[in-house]
Design a protein around this motif. Sequence first.
Motif, PDB file in Angstrom:
ATOM      1  N   ILE A   8       7.145  42.968  37.535  1.00 18.66           N
ATOM      2  CA  ILE A   8       6.526  44.099  37.017  1.00 18.66           C
ATOM      3  C   ILE A   8       4.943  44.250  36.822  1.00 18.66           C
ATOM      4  CG2 ILE A   8       6.904  44.486  34.693  1.00 18.66           C
ATOM      5  CD1 ILE A   8       7.693  47.257  35.154  1.00 18.66           C
ATOM      6  N   TRP A   9       4.461  43.057  36.236  1.00 17.72           N
ATOM      7  CA  TRP A   9       3.080  43.040  35.861  1.00 17.72           C
ATOM      8  C   TRP A   9       2.167  42.527  37.001  1.00 17.72           C
ATOM      9  CZ3 TRP A   9       7.029  40.115  33.743  1.00 17.72           C
ATOM     10  CH2 TRP A   9       7.021  38.686  34.228  1.00 17.72           C
ATOM     11  N   GLU A  10       3.017  42.178  38.282  1.00 17.03           N
ATOM     12  CA  GLU A  10       2.243  41.593  39.670  1.00 17.03           C
ATOM     13  C   GLU A  10       2.209  42.966  40.568  1.00 17.03           C
ATOM     14  OE1 GLU A  10       3.600  38.036  40.809  1.00 17.03           O
ATOM     15  OE2 GLU A  10       2.815  36.918  39.042  1.00 17.03           O
ATOM     16  N   LYS A  11       2.830  43.966  40.280  1.00 15.07           N
ATOM     17  CA  LYS A  11       3.213  44.824  41.404  1.00 15.07           C
ATOM     18  C   LYS A  11       2.002  45.656  41.329  1.00 15.07           C
ATOM     19  CE  LYS A  11       8.202  45.427  41.181  1.00 15.07           C
ATOM     20  NZ  LYS A  11       9.188  46.570  41.394  1.00 15.07           N
ATOM     21  N   TYR A  12       1.743  46.070  42.666  1.00 19.51           N
ATOM     22  CA  TYR A  12       0.611  46.910  42.927  1.00 19.51           C
ATOM     23  C   TYR A  12       0.785  48.480  42.403  1.00 19.51           C
ATOM     24  CZ  TYR A  12      -3.159  49.799  45.398  1.00 19.51           C
ATOM     25  OH  TYR A  12      -4.041  50.488  45.584  1.00 19.51           O
ATOM     26  N   SER A  13       2.054  48.904  42.735  1.00 23.05           N
ATOM     27  CA  SER A  13       2.155  50.295  42.318  1.00 23.05           C
ATOM     28  C   SER A  13       3.777  50.250  41.689  1.00 23.05           C
ATOM     29  CB  SER A  13       2.371  51.146  43.549  1.00 23.05           C
ATOM     30  OG  SER A  13       3.366  50.889  44.250  1.00 23.05           O
ATOM     31  N   LEU A  14       3.850  51.103  40.855  1.00 22.31           N
ATOM     32  CA  LEU A  14       5.284  51.191  40.362  1.00 22.31           C
ATOM     33  C   LEU A  14       5.890  52.422  40.229  1.00 22.31           C
ATOM     34  CD1 LEU A  14       3.706  50.038  36.732  1.00 22.31           C
ATOM     35  CD2 LEU A  14       4.735  48.612  38.290  1.00 22.31           C
ATOM     36  N   THR A  15       7.132  52.449  40.353  1.00 24.88           N
ATOM     37  CA  THR A  15       7.959  53.782  40.256  1.00 24.88           C
ATOM     38  C   THR A  15       7.734  54.383  38.752  1.00 24.88           C
ATOM     39  OG1 THR A  15       9.908  52.746  39.251  1.00 24.88           O
ATOM     40  CG2 THR A  15       9.696  52.945  41.708  1.00 24.88           C
ATOM     41  N   LEU A  16       8.132  55.744  38.475  1.00 26.38           N
ATOM     42  CA  LEU A  16       8.071  56.390  37.278  1.00 26.38           C
ATOM     43  C   LEU A  16       8.915  55.707  35.955  1.00 26.38           C
ATOM     44  CD1 LEU A  16       7.968  60.008  38.152  1.00 26.38           C
ATOM     45  CD2 LEU A  16       5.985  58.501  37.184  1.00 26.38           C
ATOM     46  N   GLU A  17      10.111  55.241  36.602  1.00 22.39           N
ATOM     47  CA  GLU A  17      10.959  54.462  35.765  1.00 22.39           C
ATOM     48  C   GLU A  17      10.113  53.058  35.358  1.00 22.39           C
ATOM     49  OE1 GLU A  17      15.341  52.414  35.244  1.00 22.39           O
ATOM     50  OE2 GLU A  17      14.698  53.651  37.103  1.00 22.39           O
ATOM     51  N   GLU A  18       9.641  52.316  36.112  1.00 22.95           N
ATOM     52  CA  GLU A  18       9.039  51.199  35.845  1.00 22.95           C
ATOM     53  C   GLU A  18       7.739  51.250  35.124  1.00 22.95           C
ATOM     54  OE1 GLU A  18      10.057  48.303  39.748  1.00 22.95           O
ATOM     55  OE2 GLU A  18       8.214  49.793  39.959  1.00 22.95           O
ATOM     56  N   ALA A  19       6.864  52.009  35.432  1.00 25.45           N
ATOM     57  CA  ALA A  19       5.775  52.644  34.728  1.00 25.45           C
ATOM     58  C   ALA A  19       6.162  53.032  33.245  1.00 25.45           C
ATOM     59  CB  ALA A  19       4.864  53.837  35.255  1.00 25.45           C
ATOM     60  N   SER A  20       6.960  53.858  33.234  1.00 21.64           N
ATOM     61  CA  SER A  20       7.493  54.211  31.709  1.00 21.64           C
ATOM     62  C   SER A  20       8.065  53.003  30.806  1.00 21.64           C
ATOM     63  CB  SER A  20       8.650  55.255  31.918  1.00 21.64           C
ATOM     64  OG  SER A  20       9.317  55.582  30.626  1.00 21.64           O
ATOM     65  N   LYS A  21       8.387  52.149  31.513  1.00 22.95           N
ATOM     66  CA  LYS A  21       8.625  51.011  30.531  1.00 22.95           C
ATOM     67  C   LYS A  21       7.578  50.318  30.370  1.00 22.95           C
ATOM     68  CE  LYS A  21      13.453  50.707  32.223  1.00 22.95           C
ATOM     69  NZ  LYS A  21      14.296  49.834  33.150  1.00 22.95           N
ATOM     70  N   TYR A  22       6.720  49.887  31.525  1.00 22.40           N
ATOM     71  CA  TYR A  22       5.355  49.142  31.312  1.00 22.40           C
ATOM     72  C   TYR A  22       4.337  49.670  30.317  1.00 22.40           C
ATOM     73  CZ  TYR A  22       1.702  46.176  33.023  1.00 22.40           C
ATOM     74  OH  TYR A  22       0.433  45.230  33.032  1.00 22.40           O
ATOM     75  N   PHE A  23       4.349  50.995  30.394  1.00 17.86           N
ATOM     76  CA  PHE A  23       3.135  51.765  29.522  1.00 17.86           C
ATOM     77  C   PHE A  23       3.795  52.100  28.114  1.00 17.86           C
ATOM     78  CE2 PHE A  23       1.285  51.683  33.621  1.00 17.86           C
ATOM     79  CZ  PHE A  23      -0.043  51.165  33.506  1.00 17.86           C
ATOM     80  N   ARG A  24       5.037  52.072  28.007  1.00 16.39           N
ATOM     81  CA  ARG A  24       5.801  52.803  27.185  1.00 16.39           C
ATOM     82  C   ARG A  24       5.528  54.265  26.918  1.00 16.39           C
ATOM     83  NH1 ARG A  24       8.774  49.820  24.022  1.00 16.39           N
ATOM     84  NH2 ARG A  24       8.201  51.208  21.848  1.00 16.39           N
ATOM     85  N   ILE A  25       5.577  54.973  28.118  1.00 20.82           N
ATOM     86  CA  ILE A  25       5.416  56.369  28.117  1.00 20.82           C
ATOM     87  C   ILE A  25       6.550  57.029  28.631  1.00 20.82           C
ATOM     88  CG2 ILE A  25       3.756  58.298  28.910  1.00 20.82           C
ATOM     89  CD1 ILE A  25       1.654  56.412  29.072  1.00 20.82           C
ATOM     90  N   GLY A  26       6.926  58.370  28.323  1.00 18.39           N
ATOM     91  CA  GLY A  26       8.139  58.931  28.783  1.00 18.39           C
ATOM     92  C   GLY A  26       8.087  59.376  30.255  1.00 18.39           C
ATOM     93  N   GLU A  27       9.082  59.231  31.186  1.00 18.08           N
ATOM     94  CA  GLU A  27       8.931  59.563  32.389  1.00 18.08           C
ATOM     95  C   GLU A  27       8.422  61.125  32.532  1.00 18.08           C
ATOM     96  OE1 GLU A  27      12.155  58.621  35.137  1.00 18.08           O
ATOM     97  OE2 GLU A  27      12.435  57.081  33.742  1.00 18.08           O
ATOM     98  N   LYS A  28       8.839  61.873  31.720  1.00 16.46           N
ATOM     99  CA  LYS A  28       8.362  63.424  31.650  1.00 16.46           C
ATOM    100  C   LYS A  28       7.065  63.431  31.580  1.00 16.46           C
ATOM    101  CE  LYS A  28      12.846  65.555  30.497  1.00 16.46           C
ATOM    102  NZ  LYS A  28      13.453  66.388  29.309  1.00 16.46           N
ATOM    103  N   LYS A  29       6.434  62.489  30.671  1.00 18.90           N
ATOM    104  CA  LYS A  29       4.997  62.424  30.155  1.00 18.90           C
ATOM    105  C   LYS A  29       4.191  62.055  31.287  1.00 18.90           C
ATOM    106  CE  LYS A  29       3.342  62.967  26.466  1.00 18.90           C
ATOM    107  NZ  LYS A  29       2.562  63.763  25.685  1.00 18.90           N
ATOM    108  N   LEU A  30       4.752  61.335  32.095  1.00 17.39           N
ATOM    109  CA  LEU A  30       3.879  60.413  33.235  1.00 17.39           C
ATOM    110  C   LEU A  30       4.026  61.636  34.240  1.00 17.39           C
ATOM    111  CD1 LEU A  30       5.362  56.952  33.528  1.00 17.39           C
ATOM    112  CD2 LEU A  30       3.149  57.743  33.086  1.00 17.39           C
ATOM    113  N   ARG A  31       4.957  62.519  34.393  1.00 16.20           N
ATOM    114  CA  ARG A  31       5.218  63.382  35.762  1.00 16.20           C
ATOM    115  C   ARG A  31       4.029  64.386  35.223  1.00 16.20           C
ATOM    116  NH1 ARG A  31       9.395  63.100  39.195  1.00 16.20           N
ATOM    117  NH2 ARG A  31      10.972  61.866  38.317  1.00 16.20           N
ATOM    118  N   ARG A  32       3.837  65.089  33.797  1.00 19.84           N
ATOM    119  CA  ARG A  32       2.977  65.978  33.439  1.00 19.84           C
ATOM    120  C   ARG A  32       1.633  65.436  33.879  1.00 19.84           C
ATOM    121  NH1 ARG A  32       3.587  66.811  27.605  1.00 19.84           N
ATOM    122  NH2 ARG A  32       5.756  66.792  28.162  1.00 19.84           N
ATOM    123  N   LEU A  33       1.226  64.200  33.433  1.00 22.06           N
ATOM    124  CA  LEU A  33      -0.074  63.451  33.826  1.00 22.06           C
ATOM    125  C   LEU A  33      -0.379  63.897  35.198  1.00 22.06           C
ATOM    126  CD1 LEU A  33       0.016  60.357  31.443  1.00 22.06           C
ATOM    127  CD2 LEU A  33      -1.545  62.397  31.389  1.00 22.06           C
TER     128      LEU A  33
END
Length: 67
Positions: A8-33
């Motif tokens: 995951i730390w080498e990927k160019y782009s992340l799905t919302l699920e991956e980004a949520s785990k990587y950045f420790r932010i909820g998926e709903k919060k990412l969608r809102r951003l």
Amino acid sequence: MNNTDVPIWEKYSLTLEEASKYFRIGEKKLRRLVEENPNADWYIMNGNRIQIKRKPFEKFFDTLTVI
């Protein structure tokens, strides 16, 4: 993890699920951003799926004090 899986730390782009785990932010919060920043350069739409560009989002994330 298969030999073809990219860490995951080498990927160019992340799905919302991956980004949520990587950045420790909820998926709903990412969608809102994404909704609040329609012209941001840190995400792309793959059809109707949101892909978070990891490095540009890290730079954006570094500028925030509150989410």
